[in-house]
Design a protein around this motif. Structure first.
Motif, PDB file in Angstrom:
ATOM      1  N   GLU A 378      12.147  35.256  66.908  1.00 28.66           N
ATOM      2  CA  GLU A 378      10.924  34.694  66.333  1.00 28.66           C
ATOM      3  C   GLU A 378      10.429  33.490  67.141  1.00 28.66           C
ATOM      4  N   GLY A 379      10.643  33.548  68.471  1.00 26.85           N
ATOM      5  CA  GLY A 379      10.156  32.488  69.352  1.00 26.85           C
ATOM      6  C   GLY A 379      11.008  31.242  69.369  1.00 26.85           C
ATOM      7  N   LYS A 380      12.144  31.245  68.645  1.00 27.35           N
ATOM      8  CA  LYS A 380      13.007  30.068  68.581  1.00 27.35           C
ATOM      9  C   LYS A 380      14.411  30.408  69.072  1.00 27.35           C
ATOM     10  N   ALA A 381      15.038  29.436  69.711  1.00 30.16           N
ATOM     11  CA  ALA A 381      16.413  29.622  70.170  1.00 30.16           C
ATOM     12  C   ALA A 381      17.339  29.686  68.965  1.00 30.16           C
ATOM     13  N   LEU A 382      18.240  30.663  68.974  1.00 29.71           N
ATOM     14  CA  LEU A 382      19.190  30.809  67.870  1.00 29.71           C
ATOM     15  C   LEU A 382      20.374  29.881  68.073  1.00 29.71           C
ATOM     16  N   ASP A 383      20.681  29.090  67.041  1.00 26.90           N
ATOM     17  CA  ASP A 383      21.810  28.174  67.169  1.00 26.90           C
ATOM     18  C   ASP A 383      23.129  28.910  66.951  1.00 26.90           C
ATOM     19  N   HIS A 384      24.203  28.266  67.337  1.00 25.36           N
ATOM     20  CA  HIS A 384      25.539  28.867  67.282  1.00 25.36           C
ATOM     21  C   HIS A 384      25.936  29.234  65.854  1.00 25.36           C
ATOM     22  N   ASN A 385      25.597  28.391  64.885  1.00 27.99           N
ATOM     23  CA  ASN A 385      25.980  28.656  63.496  1.00 27.99           C
ATOM     24  C   ASN A 385      25.340  29.926  62.947  1.00 27.99           C
ATOM     25  N   THR A 386      24.062  30.162  63.308  1.00 33.94           N
ATOM     26  CA  THR A 386      23.379  31.374  62.847  1.00 33.94           C
ATOM     27  C   THR A 386      24.036  32.615  63.432  1.00 33.94           C
ATOM     28  N   LEU A 387      24.326  32.570  64.740  1.00 35.77           N
ATOM     29  CA  LEU A 387      24.969  33.710  65.408  1.00 35.77           C
ATOM     30  C   LEU A 387      26.365  33.951  64.835  1.00 35.77           C
ATOM     31  N   ARG A 388      27.092  32.876  64.583  1.00 37.67           N
ATOM     32  CA  ARG A 388      28.437  33.004  64.022  1.00 37.67           C
ATOM     33  C   ARG A 388      28.392  33.629  62.637  1.00 37.67           C
ATOM     34  N   SER A 389      27.427  33.213  61.810  1.00 30.40           N
ATOM     35  CA  SER A 389      27.327  33.750  60.450  1.00 30.40           C
ATOM     36  C   SER A 389      26.950  35.234  60.467  1.00 30.40           C
ATOM     37  N   ILE A 390      26.091  35.616  61.416  1.00 33.24           N
ATOM     38  CA  ILE A 390      25.697  37.026  61.524  1.00 33.24           C
ATOM     39  C   ILE A 390      26.888  37.879  61.946  1.00 33.24           C
TER      40      ILE A 390
END
Length: 479
Positions: A378-390
């Motif tokens: 969505e045009g924004k860099a994904l942070d580590h916490n979001t990737l980890r939760s996914i």
């Protein structure tokens, strides 16, 4: 753990359920059904317990993620335990696990049923089943945040625990106003659909039931024929609104503040529409010969694809009779589900898209080890916490799926039945294939399998972790 605030919030959930139980009470009064007294008795019990719980305000209203997850999990369990009682008291469902299965399926917007003939139920119970979809669609705790004057950022822990999607944010600065805005959009779409069905000459009672089911992306029908007996116009209205309720409500907010260009830039929305169109085209080509003409084929396939990807579970045809290719495609979109921030279930389109972006990034790093690439969504860099939760969600999802299939397989049904029963409940869809297909139900499963699927429905609706937190011994250890 701040037990005082948890009891206080659970008390308000009981009060709200008591209020909602007035709807089947009024329905019973209109149709002259004695079961209305059973609903009234349960409403009185809910109201009394709720009143006792909220009499004393907690000394501290501050709580964190642990309290938020526990409150949400216990709230849904209590909601279901009391919600199933009228079925038992009225004698319409005699086994406790069956009654609980039915109402959990309602509140979690799954739509899986143990009933052979739904029209044998009273009108009060039929409206309660369908209305439970509407309650569960947006979430009882989100409703609580909208109506209860609460302050503090801790409210966000409740929103995150109950709202679907890899990340949950505020549409406006205050959580309460965000909850009100979500419910306003939800109510508006519900009313519009109801009026369109009435305009198409669908009976008033049916219009209410179908609207509640589609709005919550549930799937309970009030007729034995499901949705097959309704007109093409009525089915088309249901198809359109199932898809609309499967869209992230943030998109509607962007339209509301007159930013349609930003809405159409939504990456998840584009992915959602591409999946829907592709599935309709492929399944239509595969099943064309089973229908009188192309128009009829597209009509029924579009309805079924909309129903499955939004995890509503309505059916106009028995897709269990379709070719294996079409059934496999439907099974695939069962996993994907609707958009994050919608009333739909499944893994969510956003998670699937981000997972594919991660795979693409890993492949690129293998080919070009020294390259540095930022993962954007969505045009924004994904942070580590979001990737980890996914990643954690996907791992836990498949562990629960595997264990559940193993336990349900003890009933000795074929693999298609066991596997699709778990997929259909964990993703809050409703019908599976084979013995739990759209023309069948879940009554033939053993009591143990029903308890497994009850857990799966709750876990699936609450995005897995709230239920796991509730069962974790570490949650209850004082530090």
């Amino acid at each position: 753990m701040n037990s005082g605030i948890i009891i206080y919030l659970l008390g308000w959930i009981m009060n709200i359920e008591a209020l909602f139980l007035m709807i089947p009470c009024l329905t019973a009064a209109v149709y002259g059904e004695s079961i209305g007294f059973c609903y009234l008795a349960v409403a009185a019990a809910c109201g009394l317990i709720g009143f006792l719980c909220v009499r004393k305000k907690p000394a501290s209203k501050v709580f964190f993620a642990r309290e938020g997850f526990v409150t949400v999990s216990l709230g849904w369990i209590i909601l279901s335990l009391f919600g199933c009682m009228p079925f038992l008291l009225g004698g319409e469902i005699t086994r406790f696990e069956d009654a609980l299965f039915e109402i959990v399926s309602g509140f979690t917007t799954t739509g899986a049923s143990i009933l052979d003939k739904v029209e044998d139920l009273s009108k009060a119970s039929l409206i309660w089943r369908s209305f439970s979809h509407w309650i569960g669609g947006m979430g009882i705790l989100v409703f609580l945040l909208a109506v209860l004057p609460m302050t503090g950022d801790y409210n966000m822990h409740i929103m995150r625990a109950e709202s679907p999607g890899p990340s949950v944010g505020k549409l406006v600065p205050k959580i309460r106003f965000t909850a009100k805005l979500l419910y306003s959009i939800y109510l508006f779409l519900t009313v519009v659909m109801f009026l369109l069905l009435l305009a198409g000459k669908m009976p008033l009672f049916d219009s209410l039931c179908m609207t509640f089911g589609a709005a919550g992306t549930g799937g309970f029908s009030c007729r034995n024929f499901g949705q097959a007996g309704y007109t093409a116009y009525q089915q088309n209205v249901i198809t359109i609104f199932m898809l609309l309720f499967g869209v992230n409500f943030n998109v509607y907010y962007l339209f509301l503040i007159r930013k349609p260009k930003d809405a159409f830039k939504c990456e998840e929305l584009r992915g959602y529409l591409v999946i829907v169109v592709a599935a309709i085209v492929l399944i239509t080509l595969n099943t064309w010969g089973m229908f009188p003409d192309l128009r009829t084929a597209v009509h029924h396939v579009a309805f079924q694809v909309a129903s499955i990807i939004t995890t509503t579970g309505y059916s106009t045809v028995d897709f269990n009779q379709w070719p294996e290719f079409s059934k496999t495609l439907l099974l695939g979109i069962m996993f994907i589900g609707a958009c994050a921030g919608s009333t739909g279930g499944g893994m969510k389109v956003s998670r699937v898209m981000i997972a594919f972006k991660e795979i693409k990034k890993e492949l690129a790093s293998v080919i070009h080890p020294r390259s540095v690439k930022v993962l954007k969504y969505e045009g924004k860099a994904l942070d580590h916490n979001t990737l980890r939760s996914i990643n954690a969600f996907i791992i836990v999802y498949f562990i629960i799926l595997g264990v559940s299939v193993l336990l349900v397989s003890l009933d000795n049904f074929d693999f298609g039945t066991s596997f699709s029963a778990v997929v259909a409940t964990l993703n809050n869809i409703g019908p599976g294939i084979s013995e739990v297909g759209p023309a069948a139900n879940f009554s033939g499963l053993s009591a143990m399998s029903k308890w497994v699927l009850i857990f799966d429905m709750l876990a699936g609706r609450l995005e897995l972790f709230p239920m796991l937190v509730l069962l974790s011994p570490g949650t209850w250890i004082k530090r």
